[in-house]
Motif scaffolding. Structure first.
Motif, PDB file in Angstrom:
ATOM      1  N   TYR A 160      24.384  50.952  36.635  1.00  0.00           N
ATOM      2  CA  TYR A 160      24.495  49.636  35.774  1.00  0.00           C
ATOM      3  C   TYR A 160      23.223  48.876  35.853  1.00  0.00           C
ATOM      4  CZ  TYR A 160      25.723  45.021  34.462  1.00  0.00           C
ATOM      5  OH  TYR A 160      25.597  43.802  34.042  1.00  0.00           O
ATOM      6  N   CYS A 161      22.490  48.764  36.730  1.00  0.00           N
ATOM      7  CA  CYS A 161      21.348  47.842  37.036  1.00  0.00           C
ATOM      8  C   CYS A 161      19.902  48.538  37.184  1.00  0.00           C
ATOM      9  CB  CYS A 161      21.642  46.992  38.146  1.00  0.00           C
ATOM     10  SG  CYS A 161      21.682  47.847  39.762  1.00  0.00           S
ATOM     11  N   GLY A 162      20.128  49.954  37.418  1.00  0.00           N
ATOM     12  CA  GLY A 162      18.766  50.620  37.553  1.00  0.00           C
ATOM     13  C   GLY A 162      18.228  50.442  39.023  1.00  0.00           C
ATOM     14  N   LEU A 163      18.634  49.890  39.897  1.00  0.00           N
ATOM     15  CA  LEU A 163      18.160  49.731  41.101  1.00  0.00           C
ATOM     16  C   LEU A 163      18.415  50.847  41.982  1.00  0.00           C
ATOM     17  CD1 LEU A 163      18.880  45.803  41.619  1.00  0.00           C
ATOM     18  CD2 LEU A 163      16.679  47.002  40.801  1.00  0.00           C
ATOM     19  N   SER A 164      17.784  51.055  43.209  1.00  0.00           N
ATOM     20  CA  SER A 164      17.969  52.059  44.009  1.00  0.00           C
ATOM     21  C   SER A 164      19.261  51.490  44.938  1.00  0.00           C
ATOM     22  CB  SER A 164      16.728  52.423  44.782  1.00  0.00           C
ATOM     23  OG  SER A 164      16.635  51.386  45.919  1.00  0.00           O
ATOM     24  N   HIS A 165      19.915  52.663  45.726  1.00  0.00           N
ATOM     25  CA  HIS A 165      20.760  52.411  46.647  1.00  0.00           C
ATOM     26  C   HIS A 165      20.530  51.572  47.760  1.00  0.00           C
ATOM     27  CE1 HIS A 165      24.502  53.810  48.899  1.00  0.00           C
ATOM     28  NE2 HIS A 165      23.614  53.495  49.947  1.00  0.00           N
ATOM     29  N   THR A 166      19.097  51.775  48.319  1.00  0.00           N
ATOM     30  CA  THR A 166      18.534  51.054  49.285  1.00  0.00           C
ATOM     31  C   THR A 166      18.451  49.459  48.839  1.00  0.00           C
ATOM     32  OG1 THR A 166      17.325  52.870  50.169  1.00  0.00           O
ATOM     33  CG2 THR A 166      16.574  50.782  50.931  1.00  0.00           C
ATOM     34  N   THR A 167      17.810  49.196  47.493  1.00  0.00           N
ATOM     35  CA  THR A 167      17.888  47.864  47.331  1.00  0.00           C
ATOM     36  C   THR A 167      19.176  47.306  46.977  1.00  0.00           C
ATOM     37  OG1 THR A 167      15.878  48.445  45.815  1.00  0.00           O
ATOM     38  CG2 THR A 167      16.909  46.480  45.179  1.00  0.00           C
ATOM     39  N   ILE A 168      20.112  47.857  46.356  1.00  0.00           N
ATOM     40  CA  ILE A 168      21.454  47.391  46.435  1.00  0.00           C
ATOM     41  C   ILE A 168      21.913  47.077  47.702  1.00  0.00           C
ATOM     42  CG2 ILE A 168      23.839  47.618  45.516  1.00  0.00           C
ATOM     43  CD1 ILE A 168      22.428  49.352  43.276  1.00  0.00           C
ATOM     44  N   TRP A 169      21.901  47.971  48.692  1.00  0.00           N
ATOM     45  CA  TRP A 169      22.349  47.846  50.181  1.00  0.00           C
ATOM     46  C   TRP A 169      21.703  46.619  50.720  1.00  0.00           C
ATOM     47  CZ3 TRP A 169      19.294  47.858  54.514  1.00  0.00           C
ATOM     48  CH2 TRP A 169      20.353  47.737  55.895  1.00  0.00           C
ATOM     49  N   ARG A 170      20.360  46.435  50.437  1.00  0.00           N
ATOM     50  CA  ARG A 170      19.692  45.039  50.933  1.00  0.00           C
ATOM     51  C   ARG A 170      20.054  43.783  50.571  1.00  0.00           C
ATOM     52  NH1 ARG A 170      14.307  46.943  49.916  1.00  0.00           N
ATOM     53  NH2 ARG A 170      14.423  48.305  51.529  1.00  0.00           N
ATOM     54  N   LEU A 171      20.450  43.852  49.146  1.00  0.00           N
ATOM     55  CA  LEU A 171      20.989  42.598  48.475  1.00  0.00           C
ATOM     56  C   LEU A 171      22.532  42.240  49.109  1.00  0.00           C
ATOM     57  CD1 LEU A 171      20.254  43.475  44.795  1.00  0.00           C
ATOM     58  CD2 LEU A 171      19.039  41.833  46.319  1.00  0.00           C
ATOM     59  N   VAL A 172      23.311  43.530  49.480  1.00  0.00           N
ATOM     60  CA  VAL A 172      24.595  43.053  50.007  1.00  0.00           C
ATOM     61  C   VAL A 172      24.560  42.514  51.376  1.00  0.00           C
ATOM     62  CG1 VAL A 172      26.559  44.505  51.123  1.00  0.00           C
ATOM     63  CG2 VAL A 172      25.769  44.819  48.525  1.00  0.00           C
ATOM     64  N   THR A 173      23.524  43.291  52.207  1.00  0.00           N
ATOM     65  CA  THR A 173      23.410  42.789  53.605  1.00  0.00           C
ATOM     66  C   THR A 173      22.734  41.392  53.666  1.00  0.00           C
ATOM     67  OG1 THR A 173      22.787  45.175  54.009  1.00  0.00           O
ATOM     68  CG2 THR A 173      21.925  43.279  55.587  1.00  0.00           C
ATOM     69  N   ASN A 174      21.762  40.954  52.954  1.00  0.00           N
ATOM     70  CA  ASN A 174      21.457  39.791  52.754  1.00  0.00           C
ATOM     71  C   ASN A 174      22.247  38.856  52.113  1.00  0.00           C
ATOM     72  OD1 ASN A 174      18.993  40.668  53.941  1.00  0.00           O
ATOM     73  ND2 ASN A 174      17.937  40.894  52.273  1.00  0.00           N
ATOM     74  N   GLY A 175      23.406  39.094  51.481  1.00  0.00           N
ATOM     75  CA  GLY A 175      24.598  38.285  50.998  1.00  0.00           C
ATOM     76  C   GLY A 175      24.127  37.853  49.473  1.00  0.00           C
ATOM     77  N   HIS A 176      23.185  38.408  48.936  1.00  0.00           N
ATOM     78  CA  HIS A 176      22.948  38.288  47.382  1.00  0.00           C
ATOM     79  C   HIS A 176      24.156  38.597  46.435  1.00  0.00           C
ATOM     80  CE1 HIS A 176      19.052  36.391  48.360  1.00  0.00           C
ATOM     81  NE2 HIS A 176      18.684  37.853  48.835  1.00  0.00           N
ATOM     82  N   ILE A 177      24.880  39.881  46.933  1.00  0.00           N
ATOM     83  CA  ILE A 177      26.032  40.362  46.065  1.00  0.00           C
ATOM     84  C   ILE A 177      26.892  40.624  46.736  1.00  0.00           C
ATOM     85  CG2 ILE A 177      24.368  41.123  43.977  1.00  0.00           C
ATOM     86  CD1 ILE A 177      24.917  43.921  45.144  1.00  0.00           C
ATOM     87  N   LYS A 178      28.403  40.455  46.498  1.00  0.00           N
ATOM     88  CA  LYS A 178      29.373  40.710  47.500  1.00  0.00           C
ATOM     89  C   LYS A 178      29.587  42.434  47.270  1.00  0.00           C
ATOM     90  CE  LYS A 178      31.988  36.592  45.945  1.00  0.00           C
ATOM     91  NZ  LYS A 178      32.997  36.135  45.189  1.00  0.00           N
ATOM     92  N   SER A 179      30.402  42.615  48.593  1.00  0.00           N
ATOM     93  CA  SER A 179      30.818  44.067  48.689  1.00  0.00           C
ATOM     94  C   SER A 179      32.206  44.084  49.233  1.00  0.00           C
ATOM     95  CB  SER A 179      29.801  44.844  49.507  1.00  0.00           C
ATOM     96  OG  SER A 179      29.518  44.680  50.742  1.00  0.00           O
TER      97      SER A 179
END
Length: 67
Positions: A19-38
């Motif tokens: 969807y966004c073209g970001l890597s798995h690691t970047t998305i994981w980091r955004l989730v871990t830092n609370g920027h996006i929900k999971s």
């Protein structure tokens, strides 16, 4: 490659990456830092697509202000 149903709220990591073209690691980091929900269900993790969209839109707006 399949198109993502725009009505789905929760998607897998690979679908979020597509969807966004970001890597798995970047998305994981955004989730871990609370920027996006999971949500974890058993061993599966689903990404909240509306929060990912909101994050990307905020970054797009911020980058417009930098020019």
């Amino acid at each position: 490659m399949h198109s993502m149903d725009s009505t789905r709220e929760w998607v897998s990591y690979p679908e979020a990456e597509q969807y966004c073209g970001l890597s798995h690691t970047t998305i994981w980091r955004l989730v871990t830092n609370g920027h996006i929900k999971s949500a974890r269900v058993g061993r599966s993790v689903r990404i909240h697509l509306p929060s990912l969209r909101r994050f990307m839109e905020e970054r797009a707006e911020a980058s417009r202000g930098d020019h």
